[in-house]
Enzyme design. Sequence first.
Site, PDB file in Angstrom:
ATOM      1  N   HIS A 145       0.580  -1.560   0.246  1.00  0.00           N
ATOM      2  CA  HIS A 145      -0.276  -0.036   0.129  1.00  0.00           C
ATOM      3  C   HIS A 145       0.851   1.139  -0.353  1.00  0.00           C
ATOM      4  O   HIS A 145       0.938   2.707  -1.181  1.00  0.00           O
ATOM      5  CB  HIS A 145      -1.289  -0.023   0.872  1.00  0.00           C
ATOM      6  CG  HIS A 145      -1.556  -0.884   1.052  1.00  0.00           C
ATOM      7  ND1 HIS A 145      -3.033  -1.606   0.211  1.00  0.00           N
ATOM      8  CD2 HIS A 145      -2.031  -2.702   2.127  1.00  0.00           C
ATOM      9  CE1 HIS A 145      -3.636  -2.482   0.651  1.00  0.00           C
ATOM     10  NE2 HIS A 145      -3.186  -3.131   1.802  1.00  0.00           N
TER      11      HIS A 145
HETATM   12  C1  BDR Z   1      -3.611   0.651   4.812  1.00  0.00           C
HETATM   13  O1  BDR Z   1      -4.275   0.329   6.520  1.00  0.00           O
HETATM   14  C2  BDR Z   1      -2.647  -0.088   7.377  1.00  0.00           C
HETATM   15  O2  BDR Z   1      -2.380  -1.134   7.165  1.00  0.00           O
HETATM   16  C3  BDR Z   1      -1.153   0.137   5.774  1.00  0.00           C
HETATM   17  O3  BDR Z   1       0.028   0.862   6.929  1.00  0.00           O
HETATM   18  C4  BDR Z   1      -1.812   1.262   4.912  1.00  0.00           C
HETATM   19  O4  BDR Z   1      -1.983   3.033   5.163  1.00  0.00           O
HETATM   20  C5  BDR Z   1      -4.077   0.011   4.454  1.00  0.00           C
HETATM   21  O5  BDR Z   1      -5.611   0.453   4.282  1.00  0.00           O
END
Ligand code: BDR
Length: 313
Positions: free
Chosen positions: A243
Amino acid sequence: MPQKKIIIDTDPGQDDAVAILLALASPDELDVLGITSVAGNVPLELTSKNARIVCELAGRKDLLVFAGCEFPIIRPLITAEHVHGKTGLDGPTLPEPKMPLQEMNGVDFIIETLKVHESNSITLCCLGPLTNIAVAFKREPEIVSKLKEIVMMAGAYFEVGNITPTAEFNVYVDPEAAQIVLNSPVKKTLLPLDVTHKILVTRDKIQAFRNLASPVGEAVSDMLEFSERFDRQKYGTDAAPLHDPSVIAYLLEPNLFSGKFVNVEIETESQLTLGMTVADWWGVSCRKANATFIGNVDSRGFFDLLTERLSKL
Ligand code: BDR
Ligand code: CA
């Protein structure tokens, strides 16, 4: 490309860690003024510690790390140890950080930094719940004019949700904060799940990071090996999404990405769809466009960039 002054707001998190490493590996393009931690994937004490662990991994003990908000604006904190492990950075064995956490609060750092800079000069890179940013905007609304743009990993439209059927984690944790940020009069870009679900880490990619044969390459492989196991099971695939590095990659190589300038609103009331990012992708409402919602990415180009940059650390 002229160097951009950035503040990284983050809740590390293995994918946050890779994003921070990507930024620190790109000093020609990015000048990291400071890192502010926020509660999200794990509580604030851990995200503040993890941010420093990552700086030290990159050999950057000189960076300034500030702890921001401990809780979302009005809601209890929801964390994601089920994905990131107890520490938030499970996977590699990394030393306890020696660099200090700054005394100043992260929200104050954002406010004070923006105050002393020129208009239109700073980019906020948001990798976690948007609490710190929203609190800073509420407290000192005039600082918004100092921002060049806000680029955030937030939301979902076609991919809908990851923490609930209709919400992405960062927005779900603090939907009121997300709404405040989206309403702010500044250029905003969202890297939602629609993009990050196309940035898939396969076992080959993990091996490519390991092949860098450096402490950073090893640590990144171990981190992703850990955090991605949950998603592999969840999605029933052999690869899992990455992500937060998309935010930094977008600043470095915007041509890898494409999206639309649309209206995005946050659901803050419904129990069923709390934290949903309602993006008017097809322009069917009369609501005014307020953000660029990225929908596509050249995933191969992304991984080439990430691997090349990490090899520099
Ligand atoms: C986001 O949620 C977190 O778990 C990750 O770091 C990312 O920023 C993805 O949905
Ligand atoms: Ca994050």
